[in-house]
Design an enzyme around this catalytic site. Structure first.
Site, PDB file in Angstrom:
ATOM      1  N   LYS A 150      -3.892 -11.435  -8.246  1.00 36.42           N
ATOM      2  CA  LYS A 150      -5.201 -11.972  -7.842  1.00 36.42           C
ATOM      3  C   LYS A 150      -6.310 -11.019  -8.249  1.00 36.42           C
ATOM      4  O   LYS A 150      -6.069  -9.823  -8.449  1.00 36.42           O
ATOM      5  CB  LYS A 150      -5.211 -12.180  -6.324  1.00 36.42           C
ATOM      6  CG  LYS A 150      -4.964 -10.892  -5.532  1.00 36.42           C
ATOM      7  CD  LYS A 150      -5.462 -10.992  -4.102  1.00 36.42           C
ATOM      8  CE  LYS A 150      -5.611  -9.608  -3.482  1.00 36.42           C
ATOM      9  NZ  LYS A 150      -6.523  -9.435  -2.415  1.00 36.42           N
ATOM     10  N   LYS A 208     -10.709  -5.871  -5.638  1.00 34.86           N
ATOM     11  CA  LYS A 208     -11.769  -4.877  -5.790  1.00 34.86           C
ATOM     12  C   LYS A 208     -11.308  -3.659  -6.556  1.00 34.86           C
ATOM     13  O   LYS A 208     -12.034  -3.114  -7.358  1.00 34.86           O
ATOM     14  CB  LYS A 208     -12.234  -4.419  -4.403  1.00 34.86           C
ATOM     15  CG  LYS A 208     -13.108  -5.428  -3.725  1.00 34.86           C
ATOM     16  CD  LYS A 208     -14.017  -4.734  -2.725  1.00 34.86           C
ATOM     17  CE  LYS A 208     -14.222  -5.622  -1.523  1.00 34.86           C
ATOM     18  NZ  LYS A 208     -13.164  -5.443  -0.503  1.00 34.86           N
ATOM     19  N   LYS A 264       0.826  -1.218   0.000  1.00 31.38           N
ATOM     20  CA  LYS A 264       0.000   0.000   0.000  1.00 31.38           C
ATOM     21  C   LYS A 264       0.857   1.263   0.000  1.00 31.38           C
ATOM     22  O   LYS A 264       0.476   2.274  -0.577  1.00 31.38           O
ATOM     23  CB  LYS A 264      -0.968  -0.034   1.169  1.00 31.38           C
ATOM     24  CG  LYS A 264      -2.117  -0.965   0.826  1.00 31.38           C
ATOM     25  CD  LYS A 264      -3.115  -1.165   1.903  1.00 31.38           C
ATOM     26  CE  LYS A 264      -4.208  -2.101   1.393  1.00 31.38           C
ATOM     27  NZ  LYS A 264      -4.911  -2.761   2.495  1.00 31.38           N
TER      28      LYS A 264
HETATM   29  P1  ADP Z   1      -9.977  -6.932  -1.736  1.00 29.05           P
HETATM   30  O1  ADP Z   1      -8.588  -7.501  -1.639  1.00 29.05           O
HETATM   31  O2  ADP Z   1     -10.628  -7.269  -3.015  1.00 29.05           O
HETATM   32  O3  ADP Z   1     -10.089  -5.478  -1.360  1.00 29.05           O
HETATM   33  P2  ADP Z   1     -10.802  -7.545   0.954  1.00 29.05           P
HETATM   34  O4  ADP Z   1      -9.470  -7.077   1.390  1.00 29.05           O
HETATM   35  O5  ADP Z   1     -11.994  -6.783   1.403  1.00 29.05           O
HETATM   36  O6  ADP Z   1     -10.840  -7.681  -0.643  1.00 29.05           O
HETATM   37  O7  ADP Z   1     -10.943  -9.066   1.335  1.00 29.05           O
HETATM   38  C1  ADP Z   1     -12.164  -9.695   1.656  1.00 29.05           C
HETATM   39  C2  ADP Z   1     -11.976 -11.194   1.697  1.00 29.05           C
HETATM   40  O8  ADP Z   1     -11.846 -11.704   0.359  1.00 29.05           O
HETATM   41  C3  ADP Z   1     -10.731 -11.651   2.442  1.00 29.05           C
HETATM   42  O9  ADP Z   1     -11.062 -12.817   3.170  1.00 29.05           O
HETATM   43  C4  ADP Z   1      -9.758 -11.997   1.349  1.00 29.05           C
HETATM   44  O10 ADP Z   1      -8.856 -13.013   1.739  1.00 29.05           O
HETATM   45  C5  ADP Z   1     -10.682 -12.509   0.252  1.00 29.05           C
HETATM   46  N1  ADP Z   1     -10.100 -12.315  -1.089  1.00 29.05           N
HETATM   47  C6  ADP Z   1      -9.909 -11.126  -1.726  1.00 29.05           C
HETATM   48  N2  ADP Z   1      -9.370 -11.334  -2.962  1.00 29.05           N
HETATM   49  C7  ADP Z   1      -9.228 -12.688  -3.108  1.00 29.05           C
HETATM   50  C8  ADP Z   1      -8.769 -13.542  -4.168  1.00 29.05           C
HETATM   51  N3  ADP Z   1      -8.389 -13.065  -5.362  1.00 29.05           N
HETATM   52  N4  ADP Z   1      -8.761 -14.887  -3.949  1.00 29.05           N
HETATM   53  C9  ADP Z   1      -9.198 -15.405  -2.769  1.00 29.05           C
HETATM   54  N5  ADP Z   1      -9.649 -14.660  -1.749  1.00 29.05           N
HETATM   55  C10 ADP Z   1      -9.682 -13.318  -1.898  1.00 29.05           C
END
Ligand code: ADP
Length: 326
Positions: free
Chosen positions: A189, A192, A107
């Site tokens: 991966k 969002k 970040k």
């Molecule tokens: P992002 O990374 O998209 O902002 P968050 O940090 O809000 O999402 O994560 C919410 C949940 O989704 C967490 O449990 C995270 O491990 C899971 N998660 C987010 N991206 C992935 C991915 N590409 N594959 C598997 N799990 C994911």
């Protein structure tokens, strides 16, 4: 216990890494699931879209099967005890270890102009969320492994210094391994906020899903039977395993191993299977989002359940630390 930040549309990674496990766990365990709105302030200080995003995360989780009558489903900012526990835990977290966290370093790289203390102590707040309910299982994706290890360290330090109050939380997934849903461009991966054309969102319409899948990187195909798959190809197979039938997967595995694979056909099949998976969720979300009174009722009920558990824990915490003078 687990949470998702309201920073945008939910995607396939959130579903398979997190929500799918929530839906199963709510049948077996006492569950607390949360919209992590305070966490989103570390990277999204502009709150113009926050309310809409909170409503969307609530609706998307419910459309995926999360049942607010079974689990406590609430907003992080509604539970003030979280902030109190976060403060105590900050005294047990060291600057050096926080600076070494991979997500913090990422970040800092992404937004060097907003390296705030909240970002540095993100894993401390996350620990507070988890242990506020003395939770032991945390359904998360693979990207959260390091944060969970830090949570265990903070718990061990607290218990060592003030007495056994908390169980050590473990990352949890129903399959053998934690899941990482890869992005469609062959690296990284689904997420969002980054790389939106390589991420499949639960809100994408059918045409958008097809367009994204058809753009996924492929090559001319293997020339030797039973070759090893390059990462971008094995990622396509991984996505197929999430939504396609066993028969379809076996066909394309066999085509690959005999050098007969036609990636155009494979992507068309994958796109249709993705559409069949995502479309019913998207339609349910629209119905839930239109019902403000229902969403309010969900948040109120969730907060009530979460507060009951939080206030019990905080009594134990204050007592253990020695903040009891009469
Ligand atoms: P992002 O990374 O998209 O902002 P968050 O940090 O809000 O999402 O994560 C919410 C949940 O989704 C967490 O449990 C995270 O491990 C899971 N998660 C987010 N991206 C992935 C991915 N590409 N594959 C598997 N799990 C994911």
């Amino acid at each position: 216990m687990s949470g998702i930040r309201p920073t945008g549309f939910l995607h396939l990674g959130n579903y398979f890494g997190a929500i799918r496990n929530y839906v199963k766990m709510q049948e077996e365990f006492e569950c607390y699931f949360m919209v992590a709105d305070l966490h989103s302030l570390t990277t999204h200080p502009d709150t113009k879209e926050l309310k809409g995003n909170v409503h969307r995360v609530l609706a998307e989780n419910i459309a995926c099967g999360l049942d607010p009558d079974k689990a406590a489903f609430y907003c992080q900012s509604h539970i003030y005890e979280t902030s109190e526990l976060y403060l105590y835990l900050n005294m047990l977290a060291y600057k050096g270890e926080l600076e070494k966290t991979t997500t913090f370093k990422d970040k800092v790289r992404q937004s060097p102009d907003n390296v705030n203390a909240g970002l540095l102590t993100y894993p401390v707040l996350q620990t507070a969320d988890i242990i506020l309910h003395r939770a032991s299982l945390v359904p998360v994706g693979k990207d959260q492994e390091q944060h969970l290890e830090m949570a265990r360290n903070f718990v061990k330090r607290f218990n060592h210094r003030y007495g056994d109050v908390f169980p050590e939380p473990m990352a949890f997934n129903y399959s053998q391994e934690l899941v990482k849903v890869p992005s469609l461009d062959g690296s990284g991966k689904m997420s969002k906020s980054e790389n939106q054309m390589a991420t499949l969102y639960l809100a994408d319409d059918d045409e958008m899903i097809r367009k994204k899948v058809m753009k996924a990187k492929t090559d001319a195909g293997p020339t030797e039977p039973n070759s090893e798959k390059p990462e971008y190809i094995s990622n396509l197979f991984l996505l197929m395993k999430l939504v396609s039938s066993q028969e379809v997967i076996e066909k394309y595995e066999a085509d690959f191993n005999t050098c007969n694979i036609r990636y155009g056909d494979m992507k068309k099949q994958l796109a249709e299977d993705m559409v069949a998976f995502i479309a019913p969720i998207r339609e349910k979300v629209d119905g839930i989002l239109a019902d403000d009174a229902y969403l309010r009722q969900v948040m109120e009920k969730g907060a009530e359940k979460a507060r009951a558990s939080a206030s019990e824990t905080m009594k134990l915490v204050r007592e253990a630390i020695g903040l009891n003078y009469f």
